[in-house]
Design an enzyme around this catalytic site. Sequence first.
Site, short mmCIF file in Angstrom:
data_model
loop_
_atom_site.label_atom_id
_atom_site.label_comp_id
_atom_site.label_asym_id
_atom_site.label_seq_id
_atom_site.Cartn_x
_atom_site.Cartn_y
_atom_site.Cartn_z
N TYR A 185 0.74 -1.80 0.18
CA TYR A 185 0.21 -0.04 0.14
C TYR A 185 1.08 1.08 -0.29
CZ TYR A 185 -3.69 3.37 1.39
OH TYR A 185 -4.36 4.22 1.57
N LYS A 219 0.83 4.39 -2.95
CA LYS A 219 1.27 5.59 -2.28
C LYS A 219 2.60 6.83 -2.68
CE LYS A 219 -3.33 5.65 -1.31
NZ LYS A 219 -4.46 6.28 -2.43
#
Length: 257
Positions: A157, A161
């Site tokens: 994740y 990002k």
Amino acid sequence: MNNLYGKTVFITGATKGIGRSCALAYAEKGSNLILTARSGDLLDSLKEELIRKYGVKVYTLVIDVQNSADVENKVNSLPESFKNIDILINNAGLALGLDKAFLATPTDIDAVIDTNVKGMLYITSSIVPLMLKNNSGHIVNLGSIAGDAAYAGGAIYCASKAAVKSFSDGLRIDLVDTNLRVTNIKPGLVETEFSKVRFKGDIEKANNTYKGINALTPDDVANVVIYATGLPENVQLTEIAMTPNHQADGRTVHRNI
Ligand code: NAP
């Protein structure tokens, strides 16, 4: 009257959480909306609510941002009256699991990267050319403080990002000779369905994410998005990081328990 009145705003992941709060906040300002997500029934009920409460124009598109052909076809299908898009909110995104990266399944890896990274790229590539026709527009990407520094169990994740950050920076360079603006909004902990999705419906684990802290609400983030996009056109906020009080960064949270 305000800078956002009568503007057309395209939002991905508009059915829940931050995207839904943004839809309500823009409608309150008198902006017209193109709402997109995979859940058609939720899009329909949100559309009905926004028209009833605020009298704005709303168009919905069921789009899975992971699918480039779906993105292209649906954006091309927009009626002419909705093609002058002033603001794009690239918000659809998710995390899956909180395990060591090398334990993640290929299916989960694909879902996170295809949604958070490739989805943002497909949507942006289909909408920026429309904005360039008017030499005007604002692209807001929902990054995260997770993109600034990795935390345990978040490697995939966080990498997605970090890609949002790099893409936002690169796109800002690509558009530097135009009137288009690019902003990367980087929240910390926001209480939404994000953790329920991350833990695949395990409510106890999801609730523990927010235990002992006063997390950001999706409305808090929407207020910042509204602020960034409502500024005069000569002002470009490149990045905004925001955390709840008692969260210092992606790794450091003080819990009152
Ligand atoms: P959320 O409540 O789970 O909402 C996610 C939204 O994305 C839903 O509307 C969902 O709608 C949509 N979506 C997911 N996959 C999609 C796909 N493949 N195609 C189209 N739409 C898709 O999550 P949230 O907290 O509001 O998160 C929004 C964004 O903020 C994400 O990018 C997330 O990474 C970022 N963020 C969240 C937090 C946090 O703590 N919550 C912190 C920092 C950044 P459907 O299921 O109907 O498609």
